[in-house]
Scaffold this motif. Structure first.
Motif, PDB file in Angstrom:
ATOM      1  N   MET A   1       0.813  -1.190   0.000  1.00  0.00           N
ATOM      2  CA  MET A   1       0.000   0.000   0.000  1.00  0.00           C
ATOM      3  C   MET A   1       0.857   1.254   0.000  1.00  0.00           C
ATOM      4  SD  MET A   1      -3.093  -0.273  -0.429  1.00  0.00           S
ATOM      5  CE  MET A   1      -4.642   0.475  -0.155  1.00  0.00           C
ATOM      6  N   SER A   2       2.169   1.110   0.053  1.00  0.00           N
ATOM      7  CA  SER A   2       3.043   2.274   0.064  1.00  0.00           C
ATOM      8  C   SER A   2       3.115   2.957  -1.291  1.00  0.00           C
ATOM      9  CB  SER A   2       4.447   1.873   0.516  1.00  0.00           C
ATOM     10  OG  SER A   2       4.980   0.950  -0.405  1.00  0.00           O
ATOM     11  N   ASP A   3       2.575   2.316  -2.342  1.00  0.00           N
ATOM     12  CA  ASP A   3       2.593   2.892  -3.681  1.00  0.00           C
ATOM     13  C   ASP A   3       1.416   3.824  -3.933  1.00  0.00           C
ATOM     14  OD1 ASP A   3       4.877   1.498  -4.273  1.00  0.00           O
ATOM     15  OD2 ASP A   3       3.807  -0.205  -5.131  1.00  0.00           O
ATOM     16  N   PHE A   4       0.673   4.151  -2.906  1.00  0.00           N
ATOM     17  CA  PHE A   4      -0.513   4.998  -3.083  1.00  0.00           C
ATOM     18  C   PHE A   4      -0.119   6.371  -3.620  1.00  0.00           C
ATOM     19  CE2 PHE A   4      -3.512   8.158  -1.421  1.00  0.00           C
ATOM     20  CZ  PHE A   4      -4.654   7.724  -2.084  1.00  0.00           C
ATOM     21  N   GLU A   5      -0.779   6.767  -4.667  1.00  0.00           N
ATOM     22  CA  GLU A   5      -0.540   8.066  -5.293  1.00  0.00           C
ATOM     23  C   GLU A   5      -1.599   9.056  -4.820  1.00  0.00           C
ATOM     24  OE1 GLU A   5       1.704   9.227  -7.589  1.00  0.00           O
ATOM     25  OE2 GLU A   5       2.841   7.373  -7.390  1.00  0.00           O
ATOM     26  N   PRO A   6      -1.232  10.071  -4.051  1.00  0.00           N
ATOM     27  CA  PRO A   6      -2.226  11.063  -3.619  1.00  0.00           C
ATOM     28  C   PRO A   6      -2.834  11.822  -4.791  1.00  0.00           C
ATOM     29  CG  PRO A   6      -0.173  11.320  -2.395  1.00  0.00           C
ATOM     30  CD  PRO A   6       0.069  10.303  -3.455  1.00  0.00           C
ATOM     31  N   SER A   7      -2.113  11.892  -5.908  1.00  0.00           N
ATOM     32  CA  SER A   7      -2.642  12.603  -7.072  1.00  0.00           C
ATOM     33  C   SER A   7      -3.833  11.872  -7.695  1.00  0.00           C
ATOM     34  CB  SER A   7      -1.549  12.803  -8.117  1.00  0.00           C
ATOM     35  OG  SER A   7      -1.063  11.554  -8.563  1.00  0.00           O
ATOM     36  N   LEU A   8      -4.025  10.602  -7.368  1.00  0.00           N
ATOM     37  CA  LEU A   8      -5.174   9.851  -7.882  1.00  0.00           C
ATOM     38  C   LEU A   8      -6.450  10.168  -7.115  1.00  0.00           C
ATOM     39  CD1 LEU A   8      -3.649   6.307  -8.422  1.00  0.00           C
ATOM     40  CD2 LEU A   8      -4.114   8.046 -10.135  1.00  0.00           C
ATOM     41  N   LEU A   9      -6.301  10.772  -5.965  1.00  0.00           N
ATOM     42  CA  LEU A   9      -7.458  11.039  -5.120  1.00  0.00           C
ATOM     43  C   LEU A   9      -8.377  12.110  -5.715  1.00  0.00           C
ATOM     44  CD1 LEU A   9      -8.639  10.049  -2.510  1.00  0.00           C
ATOM     45  CD2 LEU A   9      -7.386  11.827  -1.309  1.00  0.00           C
ATOM     46  N   VAL A  10      -7.807  13.137  -6.316  1.00  0.00           N
ATOM     47  CA  VAL A  10      -8.618  14.240  -6.865  1.00  0.00           C
ATOM     48  C   VAL A  10      -9.519  13.760  -8.006  1.00  0.00           C
ATOM     49  CG1 VAL A  10      -8.518  16.481  -8.008  1.00  0.00           C
ATOM     50  CG2 VAL A  10      -7.004  15.996  -6.091  1.00  0.00           C
ATOM     51  N   PRO A  11      -8.983  13.073  -9.037  1.00  0.00           N
ATOM     52  CA  PRO A  11      -9.890  12.601 -10.089  1.00  0.00           C
ATOM     53  C   PRO A  11     -10.885  11.547  -9.602  1.00  0.00           C
ATOM     54  CG  PRO A  11      -7.609  12.099 -10.654  1.00  0.00           C
ATOM     55  CD  PRO A  11      -7.591  12.841  -9.375  1.00  0.00           C
ATOM     56  N   LEU A  12     -10.485  10.771  -8.587  1.00  0.00           N
ATOM     57  CA  LEU A  12     -11.413   9.783  -8.049  1.00  0.00           C
ATOM     58  C   LEU A  12     -12.600  10.466  -7.390  1.00  0.00           C
ATOM     59  CD1 LEU A  12     -12.043   6.809  -7.491  1.00  0.00           C
ATOM     60  CD2 LEU A  12     -10.780   7.044  -5.356  1.00  0.00           C
ATOM     61  N   VAL A  13     -12.341  11.474  -6.574  1.00  0.00           N
ATOM     62  CA  VAL A  13     -13.426  12.220  -5.925  1.00  0.00           C
ATOM     63  C   VAL A  13     -14.264  12.955  -6.976  1.00  0.00           C
ATOM     64  CG1 VAL A  13     -13.930  14.131  -4.356  1.00  0.00           C
ATOM     65  CG2 VAL A  13     -12.239  12.425  -3.727  1.00  0.00           C
ATOM     66  N   ALA A  14     -13.599  13.552  -7.969  1.00  0.00           N
ATOM     67  CA  ALA A  14     -14.336  14.237  -9.035  1.00  0.00           C
ATOM     68  C   ALA A  14     -15.223  13.254  -9.799  1.00  0.00           C
ATOM     69  CB  ALA A  14     -13.365  14.923  -9.985  1.00  0.00           C
ATOM     70  N   GLY A  15     -14.734  12.056 -10.034  1.00  0.00           N
ATOM     71  CA  GLY A  15     -15.529  11.040 -10.724  1.00  0.00           C
ATOM     72  C   GLY A  15     -16.742  10.619  -9.915  1.00  0.00           C
ATOM     73  N   ILE A  16     -16.553  10.455  -8.618  1.00  0.00           N
ATOM     74  CA  ILE A  16     -17.679  10.072  -7.755  1.00  0.00           C
ATOM     75  C   ILE A  16     -18.726  11.185  -7.720  1.00  0.00           C
ATOM     76  CG2 ILE A  16     -18.312   9.585  -5.359  1.00  0.00           C
ATOM     77  CD1 ILE A  16     -15.579   8.129  -5.128  1.00  0.00           C
ATOM     78  N   VAL A  17     -18.258  12.430  -7.619  1.00  0.00           N
ATOM     79  CA  VAL A  17     -19.192  13.569  -7.597  1.00  0.00           C
ATOM     80  C   VAL A  17     -19.930  13.681  -8.929  1.00  0.00           C
ATOM     81  CG1 VAL A  17     -19.308  16.089  -7.493  1.00  0.00           C
ATOM     82  CG2 VAL A  17     -17.949  14.839  -5.824  1.00  0.00           C
ATOM     83  N   ALA A  18     -19.214  13.517 -10.050  1.00  0.00           N
ATOM     84  CA  ALA A  18     -19.854  13.597 -11.369  1.00  0.00           C
ATOM     85  C   ALA A  18     -20.873  12.477 -11.549  1.00  0.00           C
ATOM     86  CB  ALA A  18     -18.796  13.539 -12.466  1.00  0.00           C
ATOM     87  N   LEU A  19     -20.523  11.278 -11.129  1.00  0.00           N
ATOM     88  CA  LEU A  19     -21.456  10.150 -11.248  1.00  0.00           C
ATOM     89  C   LEU A  19     -22.702  10.378 -10.395  1.00  0.00           C
ATOM     90  CD1 LEU A  19     -22.118   7.324 -12.291  1.00  0.00           C
ATOM     91  CD2 LEU A  19     -20.808   6.398 -10.369  1.00  0.00           C
ATOM     92  N   ALA A  20     -22.501  10.791  -9.152  1.00  0.00           N
ATOM     93  CA  ALA A  20     -23.650  11.035  -8.269  1.00  0.00           C
ATOM     94  C   ALA A  20     -24.509  12.186  -8.780  1.00  0.00           C
ATOM     95  CB  ALA A  20     -23.168  11.324  -6.852  1.00  0.00           C
ATOM     96  N   GLY A  21     -23.863  13.263  -9.218  1.00  0.00           N
ATOM     97  CA  GLY A  21     -24.616  14.397  -9.757  1.00  0.00           C
ATOM     98  C   GLY A  21     -25.396  14.034 -11.003  1.00  0.00           C
ATOM     99  N   GLY A  22     -24.781  13.268 -11.876  1.00  0.00           N
ATOM    100  CA  GLY A  22     -25.471  12.834 -13.088  1.00  0.00           C
ATOM    101  C   GLY A  22     -26.674  11.956 -12.787  1.00  0.00           C
ATOM    102  N   LEU A  23     -26.499  11.038 -11.856  1.00  0.00           N
ATOM    103  CA  LEU A  23     -27.629  10.165 -11.495  1.00  0.00           C
ATOM    104  C   LEU A  23     -28.757  10.961 -10.833  1.00  0.00           C
ATOM    105  CD1 LEU A  23     -25.697   7.030 -10.186  1.00  0.00           C
ATOM    106  CD2 LEU A  23     -26.890   7.305 -12.374  1.00  0.00           C
TER     107      LEU A  23
END
Length: 90
Positions: A1-23
């Motif tokens: 788990m040490s390979d976690f990229e914090p830069s992946l967190l922003v698009p992941l949250v944006a994707g979840i928000v976009a999916l929820a907003g679209g639905l």
């Protein structure tokens, strides 16, 4: 788990928000449309609003919701792929 990229967190949250907003837009398109028409009538007046209403419908709000949902799914999938690649060492 040490390979976690914090830069992946922003698009992941944006994707979840976009999916929820679209639905939510798809689910509540009629009430969203009705509220939009009410505000539009107050802003531009009833005669102009009637002319604009002929060009609008809840269908187009659903189209935007589908687009937002697809964008959210693509963002989430890209984050998952990037995370798997980072975890695999590639």
């Amino acid at each position: 788990m040490s390979d976690f990229e914090p830069s992946l967190l922003v698009p992941l949250v944006a994707g979840i928000v976009a999916l929820a907003g679209g639905l939510l837009l798809i689910r509540y398109r009629r009430s969203f449309f009705e509220e939009t028409v009410k505000v539009q009538r107050r802003l531009v007046g009833r005669p102009t609003s009637r002319a604009l209403e002929r060009l609008q419908s809840p269908f187009w709000i659903a189209v935007v919701g589908v687009g937002a949902s697809v964008m959210g799914i693509v963002l989430i999938a890209a984050c998952v792929v990037a995370f798997v690649r980072a975890s695999a060492g590639g």
